[in-house]
Motif scaffolding. Structure first.
Motif, mmCIF file in Angstrom:
data_model
loop_
_atom_site.group_PDB
_atom_site.id
_atom_site.type_symbol
_atom_site.label_atom_id
_atom_site.label_comp_id
_atom_site.label_asym_id
_atom_site.label_seq_id
_atom_site.Cartn_x
_atom_site.Cartn_y
_atom_site.Cartn_z
ATOM 1 N N ILE A 1 37.455 7.801 53.440
ATOM 2 C CA ILE A 1 36.938 9.169 53.237
ATOM 3 C C ILE A 1 35.602 9.116 52.494
ATOM 4 C CG2 ILE A 1 37.415 11.440 52.216
ATOM 5 C CD1 ILE A 1 40.366 10.878 52.746
ATOM 6 N N LEU A 2 35.530 8.247 51.493
ATOM 7 C CA LEU A 2 34.277 8.112 50.751
ATOM 8 C C LEU A 2 33.415 7.063 51.460
ATOM 9 C CD1 LEU A 2 35.873 8.131 47.196
ATOM 10 C CD2 LEU A 2 34.948 10.072 48.470
ATOM 11 N N LYS A 3 32.434 7.547 52.194
ATOM 12 C CA LYS A 3 31.662 6.670 53.097
ATOM 13 C C LYS A 3 30.594 5.874 52.325
ATOM 14 C CE LYS A 3 33.514 8.527 56.837
ATOM 15 N NZ LYS A 3 34.755 7.877 57.272
ATOM 16 N N PRO A 4 30.131 4.760 52.925
ATOM 17 C CA PRO A 4 29.046 4.002 52.297
ATOM 18 C C PRO A 4 27.838 4.915 52.042
ATOM 19 C CG PRO A 4 29.937 2.810 54.182
ATOM 20 C CD PRO A 4 30.602 4.135 54.168
ATOM 21 N N ASN A 5 27.207 4.692 50.927
ATOM 22 C CA ASN A 5 26.044 5.466 50.474
ATOM 23 C C ASN A 5 26.367 6.862 49.950
ATOM 24 O OD1 ASN A 5 24.283 3.370 50.978
ATOM 25 N ND2 ASN A 5 24.181 3.942 53.155
ATOM 26 N N ASN A 6 27.649 7.203 49.954
ATOM 27 C CA ASN A 6 28.076 8.459 49.330
ATOM 28 C C ASN A 6 27.800 8.338 47.820
ATOM 29 O OD1 ASN A 6 29.498 10.873 50.067
ATOM 30 N ND2 ASN A 6 31.171 10.201 48.746
ATOM 31 N N ALA A 7 27.157 9.344 47.228
ATOM 32 C CA ALA A 7 26.857 9.253 45.792
ATOM 33 C C ALA A 7 28.102 9.536 44.969
ATOM 34 C CB ALA A 7 25.778 10.256 45.446
ATOM 35 N N ILE A 8 28.350 8.731 43.969
ATOM 36 C CA ILE A 8 29.480 9.029 43.077
ATOM 37 C C ILE A 8 28.983 9.936 41.939
ATOM 38 C CG2 ILE A 8 30.681 6.875 43.682
ATOM 39 C CD1 ILE A 8 30.084 6.003 40.743
ATOM 40 N N GLY A 9 29.926 10.570 41.258
ATOM 41 C CA GLY A 9 29.532 11.574 40.255
ATOM 42 C C GLY A 9 29.558 11.044 38.838
ATOM 43 N N GLU A 10 29.320 11.942 37.916
ATOM 44 C CA GLU A 10 29.318 11.588 36.492
ATOM 45 C C GLU A 10 30.722 11.782 35.930
ATOM 46 O OE1 GLU A 10 26.887 10.433 34.430
ATOM 47 O OE2 GLU A 10 25.837 10.138 36.339
ATOM 48 N N GLY A 11 30.956 11.254 34.766
ATOM 49 C CA GLY A 11 32.244 11.517 34.127
ATOM 50 C C GLY A 11 32.566 10.425 33.155
ATOM 51 N N ARG A 12 33.425 10.802 32.191
ATOM 52 C CA ARG A 12 33.780 9.809 31.184
ATOM 53 C C ARG A 12 35.219 9.364 31.398
ATOM 54 N NH1 ARG A 12 33.073 11.545 25.533
ATOM 55 N NH2 ARG A 12 33.293 13.688 26.233
ATOM 56 N N SER A 13 35.609 8.373 30.695
ATOM 57 C CA SER A 13 36.960 7.843 30.771
ATOM 58 C C SER A 13 37.982 8.996 30.803
ATOM 59 C CB SER A 13 37.155 6.992 29.527
ATOM 60 O OG SER A 13 38.346 6.329 29.610
ATOM 61 N N PRO A 14 38.738 9.136 31.886
ATOM 62 C CA PRO A 14 39.559 10.331 32.039
ATOM 63 C C PRO A 14 40.785 10.391 31.125
ATOM 64 C CG PRO A 14 39.862 8.868 33.920
ATOM 65 C CD PRO A 14 38.778 8.276 33.088
ATOM 66 N N PHE A 15 41.312 9.240 30.722
ATOM 67 C CA PHE A 15 42.532 9.255 29.904
ATOM 68 C C PHE A 15 42.369 8.349 28.694
ATOM 69 C CE2 PHE A 15 44.050 9.896 34.354
ATOM 70 C CZ PHE A 15 44.586 11.170 34.212
ATOM 71 N N PRO A 16 41.668 8.804 27.660
ATOM 72 C CA PRO A 16 41.543 7.955 26.464
ATOM 73 C C PRO A 16 42.925 7.655 25.887
ATOM 74 C CG PRO A 16 40.693 10.187 26.059
ATOM 75 C CD PRO A 16 41.028 10.105 27.507
ATOM 76 N N ARG A 17 43.077 6.468 25.353
ATOM 77 C CA ARG A 17 44.385 6.081 24.796
ATOM 78 C C ARG A 17 44.783 6.968 23.626
ATOM 79 N NH1 ARG A 17 46.964 1.508 26.218
ATOM 80 N NH2 ARG A 17 48.316 1.483 24.397
ATOM 81 N N ILE A 18 46.091 7.214 23.518
ATOM 82 C CA ILE A 18 46.600 7.934 22.348
ATOM 83 C C ILE A 18 47.191 6.873 21.427
ATOM 84 C CG2 ILE A 18 48.270 9.637 21.521
ATOM 85 C CD1 ILE A 18 48.335 10.849 24.316
ATOM 86 N N GLU A 19 46.911 7.013 20.153
ATOM 87 C CA GLU A 19 47.432 6.022 19.216
ATOM 88 C C GLU A 19 48.953 6.129 19.095
ATOM 89 O OE1 GLU A 19 46.396 4.755 14.782
ATOM 90 O OE2 GLU A 19 44.786 5.723 15.923
ATOM 91 N N GLU A 20 49.639 4.989 19.201
ATOM 92 C CA GLU A 20 51.105 5.011 19.072
ATOM 93 C C GLU A 20 51.486 4.726 17.637
ATOM 94 O OE1 GLU A 20 53.225 2.759 22.096
ATOM 95 O OE2 GLU A 20 51.608 3.193 23.501
ATOM 96 N N LYS A 21 52.586 5.412 17.213
ATOM 97 C CA LYS A 21 52.999 5.208 15.817
ATOM 98 C C LYS A 21 53.678 3.864 15.627
ATOM 99 C CE LYS A 21 54.268 9.654 15.659
ATOM 100 N NZ LYS A 21 55.474 10.358 15.749
#
Ligand code: MSP
Length: 503
Positions: free
Chosen positions: A483-503
């Motif tokens: 679906i995502l063809k060669p030369n298709n531009a990818i978008g911006e964005g940051r790490s979608p799931f930052p780690r949560i600190e475990e107790k």
């Protein structure tokens, strides 16, 4: 065109919603969105049950009128649904005129047909349950506040439909799910069914819909509430809308309200000569330390707090992943965090980061052109296509936790695929490496497929990630891989799931 019609119970607005009530609404939303991304139109209904003794008592306690009380409390539900990103098609309140008028139509209709009669009845009445109970129910000991009551009331001839109902349940395998609940209902129907008392004298309870043929009575809250499933879709006023939805495909309910849905409701529909819903699906309970989470026990988990801390998609993911539909599940915050860190931060999030960072750095933000596929490439492409089929099959069988696991297994395989091919190393040595380009081309497309398949469960995050991968929207799922063809531009964005600190 007939739509897939999915309903939730309508919630009593006598207290705040909790994760038990949120669960059913999320489940309905997930199913509805699943149908949409596979190209089928759906109609999802939820709402609030605003009449009856429980609500009247809650209002009395706060020293406000019942209508003031429900107008205020219903917002707590609609606000939560909006925070949870629930895309319902309609929200029905039983105090709305459109509902009350149709309930009266139904009462008149059944009264004229002789399906309702008046009688004096003396029996045991459970104040907490708001209904007459049988000797067997007293023996079982599940009801509180039992009083002796002798009263003139109106009764619906429910018993007349007992045999037809048993036959229908036995002949229609999908009518009550899961099987254990179906057997429970059939067990209940082994005893003779009583007629259903559908009125309450105003001298005892005034907060309800007045009987159209006797103004000294209001309608029993369950008779009023169950009708929401047809009043909301225009029964008796808008036949086109009604026929687009009815019969319901899924009535989603908790296991504690199976009898009202699988016995009262179908017999009411039989008397009204309306088709029966296709499936009544009873899910289990969310427990806290092995006991039911409920307002009366006070062990309630507030979903708003969890949304504020971890985001709505993390909560949706946890609730859908950790309950096998039909069984009970124990709520546990440590488990929620562990699940988030292992599945979302590690497997999914890490994959998104790896793929997008490499494409940004080495391909000027564009999907690379692949070379010929080798055996491993073909294997992972085949797995991606198989995942689509398996996820659809699992959704159709209501095994949502398994559908999620299928996608996670694809993500884990993709991470391994990257670790074996090490495109980061290859690109350091040769910026034109065909193996690296092919690996990333396959990875971004397989990742996009998995992201789309998780869209019903995590609508916001998956849209963000799709944008990061260069797709502006969630497409209707088909088995196309590239679906995502060669030369298709990818978008911006940051790490979608930052780690949560475990107790
Ligand atoms: N108003 C009725 C339903 C009328 S439908 C025509 C009612 N309301 S309720 O607010 O008490 O409960 C609504 C739903 O929430 C039920 O399906 C019930 O099973 C569900 N849950 C309440 N506590 C729950 C858990 N702890 N876990 C999962 N679901 C639970 O009954």
């Amino acid at each position: 065109m007939k739509k897939i019609y999915i309903t939730t119970p309508i919630y009593y607005v006598n207290d705040n919603p909790h994760i038990g009530t949120a669960y059913t609404t999320i489940l309905a939303d997930v199913l509805s969105r699943f149908y949409n991304i596979t190209g089928t139109q759906s109609f999802m209904l939820t709402g609030s049950d605003e009449h009856g003794q429980k609500v009247q008592e809650a209002a009395d306690k706060r020293e406000v009128s019942p209508i003031e009380h429900v107008d205020e409390y219903v917002l707590r539900f609609t606000e939560l649904w909006s925070k949870l990103n629930i895309k319902y098609d309609d929200f029905i309140r039983t105090t709305e005129k459109r509902h009350q008028d149709r309930v009266k139509d139904m009462l008149n209709n059944l009264w004229e047909k002789g399906e309702i009669y008046q009688d004096e009845y003396e029996g045991s009445y459970s104040v907490s349950e708001e209904r007459f109970i049988t000797a067997k129910e007293i023996e079982d000991g599940n009801f509180k506040q039992i009083i002796k009551l002798k009263e003139k009331n109106y009764f619906f001839k429910m018993s007349k439909y007992q045999e037809d109902l048993i036959k229908h349940i036995k002949e229609t395998p999908d009518f009550i799910k899961p099987e254990s609940r179906k057997n429970e209902v059939l067990g209940f129907l082994k005893n003779p069914l009583n007629d259903l008392c559908i009125s309450r004298p105003k001298s005892r309870l005034s907060w309800g819909i007045e009987l159209p043929f006797d103004d000294k009575y209001v309608t029993y809250v369950w008779f009023d509430a169950l009708l929401n499933y047809i009043t909301a879709i225009g029964w008796n006023v808008d036949s086109e809308k009604f026929n687009d939805c009815w019969p319901a495909d899924y009535h989603l309910v908790g296991k504690d309200i199976i009898t009202t849905h699988a016995v009262y409701w179908p017999t009411m529909l039989m008397a009204a000569k309306l088709p029966l819903p296709k499936t009544i699906l009873a899910h289990g309970w969310w427990l806290f330390d092995d006991s039911k989470m409920s307002k009366s026990t006070g062990n309630i988990i507030d979903p708003l707090k969890l949304i504020d801390l971890y985001g709505e998609d993390s909560l949706r993911y946890y609730l859908m992943r950790d309950m096998a539909l039909g069984q009970d599940a124990n709520y546990n915050l440590d488990k929620l965090i562990k699940r988030y860190n292992s599945d979302l931060a590690n497997d999914f999030g890490n994959l998104v980061n790896r793929v997008t960072v490499l494409i940004k750095k080495h391909y000027n933000n564009m999907v690379p052109e692949p070379g010929d596929y080798n055996e491993n490439d073909l294997k992972i492409i085949a797995k991606s296509k198989k995942t689509i089929q398996n996820v659809i099959a699992n959704f159709n069988n209501l095994k949502i936790h398994n559908a999620i696991e299928e996608v996670m297994s694809l993500f884990r395989d993709l991470n391994k695929f990257l670790e074996i091919n090490e495109p980061w190393k290859l690109l350091k040595q040769d910026s034109d490496s065909l193996i690296a380009a092919t690996t990333l081309y396959i990875s971004i497309n397989a990742l996009y497929i998995g992201t789309q398949l998780l869209h019903p469960v995590m609508p916001k995050k998956t849209l963000e990630i799709s944008n990061m991968l260069g797709a502006s929207e969630i497409n209707i799922i088909n088995e196309e891989f590239d679906i995502l063809k060669p030369n298709n531009a990818i978008g911006e964005g940051r790490s979608p799931f930052p780690r949560i600190e475990e107790k």
